[in-house]
Design a protein around this motif. Structure first.
Motif, short mmCIF file in Angstrom:
data_model
loop_
_atom_site.label_atom_id
_atom_site.label_comp_id
_atom_site.label_asym_id
_atom_site.label_seq_id
_atom_site.Cartn_x
_atom_site.Cartn_y
_atom_site.Cartn_z
N GLU A 151 -7.05 -12.17 6.40
CA GLU A 151 -5.93 -12.95 6.95
C GLU A 151 -4.87 -12.13 7.81
OE1 GLU A 151 -5.08 -15.00 3.35
OE2 GLU A 151 -6.68 -16.41 3.69
N VAL A 152 -4.68 -11.20 7.04
CA VAL A 152 -3.64 -10.16 7.80
C VAL A 152 -4.12 -9.48 8.98
CG1 VAL A 152 -2.26 -7.87 7.30
CG2 VAL A 152 -2.59 -9.54 5.70
N GLU A 153 -5.35 -9.24 9.02
CA GLU A 153 -5.77 -8.89 10.28
C GLU A 153 -5.58 -9.78 11.20
OE1 GLU A 153 -9.95 -6.84 12.08
OE2 GLU A 153 -9.65 -7.02 9.93
N GLU A 154 -6.16 -10.99 11.04
CA GLU A 154 -5.86 -11.98 11.99
C GLU A 154 -4.57 -12.35 12.56
OE1 GLU A 154 -7.22 -16.89 12.24
OE2 GLU A 154 -8.33 -15.58 11.28
N LYS A 155 -3.47 -12.30 11.66
CA LYS A 155 -2.13 -12.20 12.05
C LYS A 155 -1.75 -11.08 13.12
CE LYS A 155 -0.68 -14.74 7.98
NZ LYS A 155 0.03 -14.71 6.71
N VAL A 156 -2.00 -9.91 12.48
CA VAL A 156 -1.58 -8.75 13.16
C VAL A 156 -2.42 -8.64 14.90
CG1 VAL A 156 -0.79 -7.39 11.35
CG2 VAL A 156 -3.15 -7.08 12.16
N ARG A 157 -3.39 -9.19 14.83
CA ARG A 157 -4.19 -9.17 16.26
C ARG A 157 -3.17 -10.01 17.18
NH1 ARG A 157 -10.23 -8.35 16.14
NH2 ARG A 157 -10.53 -7.49 14.20
N THR A 158 -2.76 -11.09 16.75
CA THR A 158 -1.62 -11.64 17.80
C THR A 158 -0.65 -10.99 18.17
OG1 THR A 158 -0.11 -12.69 15.90
CG2 THR A 158 -2.29 -13.80 16.54
N LEU A 159 -0.37 -9.83 17.64
CA LEU A 159 0.59 -8.96 18.11
C LEU A 159 0.38 -7.85 19.18
CD1 LEU A 159 2.12 -7.80 14.50
CD2 LEU A 159 3.13 -9.56 16.18
N GLY A 160 -1.02 -8.11 19.74
CA GLY A 160 -1.48 -7.16 20.84
C GLY A 160 -2.17 -6.16 20.32
N LEU A 161 -2.36 -5.79 19.12
CA LEU A 161 -3.05 -4.55 18.44
C LEU A 161 -4.38 -4.58 18.95
CD1 LEU A 161 -1.41 -4.27 14.87
CD2 LEU A 161 -0.46 -3.20 16.83
N THR A 162 -5.05 -3.27 19.00
CA THR A 162 -6.39 -3.19 19.16
C THR A 162 -7.22 -3.55 18.01
OG1 THR A 162 -6.50 -0.78 18.23
CG2 THR A 162 -5.82 -1.04 20.96
N GLU A 163 -8.32 -3.55 17.82
CA GLU A 163 -8.95 -3.95 16.68
C GLU A 163 -8.78 -3.04 15.70
OE1 GLU A 163 -13.78 -5.11 15.24
OE2 GLU A 163 -13.13 -5.15 17.48
N ASP A 164 -9.05 -1.62 16.15
CA ASP A 164 -8.75 -0.48 15.18
C ASP A 164 -7.34 -0.68 14.66
OD1 ASP A 164 -11.53 0.23 15.53
OD2 ASP A 164 -10.83 2.10 16.74
N GLU A 165 -6.65 -0.93 15.50
CA GLU A 165 -5.06 -0.98 14.84
C GLU A 165 -4.68 -2.18 13.97
OE1 GLU A 165 -2.62 1.17 18.68
OE2 GLU A 165 -3.23 -0.99 18.79
N ALA A 166 -5.41 -3.14 14.27
CA ALA A 166 -5.28 -4.25 13.55
C ALA A 166 -5.88 -4.31 12.27
CB ALA A 166 -5.77 -5.56 14.16
N GLU A 167 -7.05 -3.34 11.98
CA GLU A 167 -7.72 -3.26 10.78
C GLU A 167 -7.06 -2.20 9.86
OE1 GLU A 167 -11.81 -1.88 11.77
OE2 GLU A 167 -12.33 -3.99 12.54
N MET A 168 -6.53 -1.33 10.57
CA MET A 168 -5.61 -0.25 9.85
C MET A 168 -4.28 -0.88 9.23
SD MET A 168 -5.32 2.32 8.41
CE MET A 168 -6.58 3.31 9.01
N ALA A 169 -3.76 -1.69 10.01
CA ALA A 169 -2.50 -2.40 9.59
C ALA A 169 -2.82 -3.48 8.71
CB ALA A 169 -1.97 -3.42 10.88
N ALA A 170 -4.04 -4.14 8.68
CA ALA A 170 -4.34 -5.14 7.55
C ALA A 170 -4.60 -4.19 6.29
CB ALA A 170 -5.58 -6.06 7.97
N PHE A 171 -5.37 -3.07 6.32
CA PHE A 171 -5.52 -2.41 5.29
C PHE A 171 -4.42 -2.02 4.39
CE2 PHE A 171 -6.26 1.91 3.12
CZ PHE A 171 -7.16 1.40 2.42
N GLU A 172 -3.31 -1.55 5.39
CA GLU A 172 -2.01 -0.96 4.54
C GLU A 172 -1.36 -2.00 3.98
OE1 GLU A 172 -0.27 1.35 7.96
OE2 GLU A 172 -1.63 2.84 7.76
N MET A 173 -1.21 -3.30 4.75
CA MET A 173 -0.50 -4.35 4.14
C MET A 173 -0.95 -4.78 2.98
SD MET A 173 0.56 -6.14 7.98
CE MET A 173 1.77 -7.48 7.08
N ASN A 174 -2.59 -5.05 2.92
CA ASN A 174 -3.21 -5.39 1.72
C ASN A 174 -2.91 -4.62 0.45
OD1 ASN A 174 -4.93 -7.35 0.50
ND2 ASN A 174 -6.54 -5.97 0.56
N ALA A 175 -3.06 -3.24 0.83
CA ALA A 175 -2.96 -2.16 -0.41
C ALA A 175 -1.75 -2.40 -0.86
CB ALA A 175 -3.21 -0.85 0.37
N LYS A 176 -0.51 -2.71 -0.12
CA LYS A 176 0.79 -2.89 -0.74
C LYS A 176 1.23 -4.31 -1.32
CE LYS A 176 2.47 0.48 2.63
NZ LYS A 176 3.34 0.60 3.89
N ASP A 177 0.20 -5.32 -1.18
CA ASP A 177 0.49 -6.62 -1.77
C ASP A 177 0.44 -6.76 -3.14
OD1 ASP A 177 0.08 -9.35 -2.24
OD2 ASP A 177 -1.17 -9.82 -0.34
#
Length: 105
Positions: free
Chosen positions: A72-98
């Motif tokens: 869900e987070v990855e889908e949200k951050v993709r709308t920000l124009g991140l690459t697939e790798d960047e979106a996955e990393m951002a989603a991982f980091e956000m989920n780890a802090k959830d």
């Protein structure tokens, strides 16, 4: 989940149960059943394929809560124009802090 008993045998504090709804996902599962039928000659698999439309609602997708949150987070951050790798990393980091991860939800 032919007899609707899976939920009572599943650790729902760790995973969620969802219907198959995405057309690509449904076709992927059907292809897996088709491959299994061809490779094993499983009569059960052939029956599932023959009755696919009526049995499809009985299929259950199991997702760990953490993984679903990450998707869900990855889908949200993709709308920000991140690459697939960047979106996955951002989603991982956000989920780890959830904070909800700590409760197993």
């Amino acid at each position: 989940d032919e007899d609707a008993s899976f939920a009572s045998n599943c650790n729902k504090s760790m995973v969620g149960m969802y219907p198959l709804s995405d057309l690509e996902e449904i076709e992927s599962v059907r292809a897996l059943v088709q491959h299994h039928a061809e490779e094993t000659q499983s009569q059960k698999a052939w029956k599932v394929l023959a009755l696919w439309d009526s049995l499809l609602p009985k299929f259950v997708k199991i997702l760990p809560h953490d993984f679903k949150r990450a998707l869900e987070v990855e889908e949200k951050v993709r709308t920000l124009g991140l690459t697939e790798d960047e979106a996955e990393m951002a989603a991982f980091e956000m989920n780890a802090k959830d904070a909800s991860r700590l409760g197993g939800n």
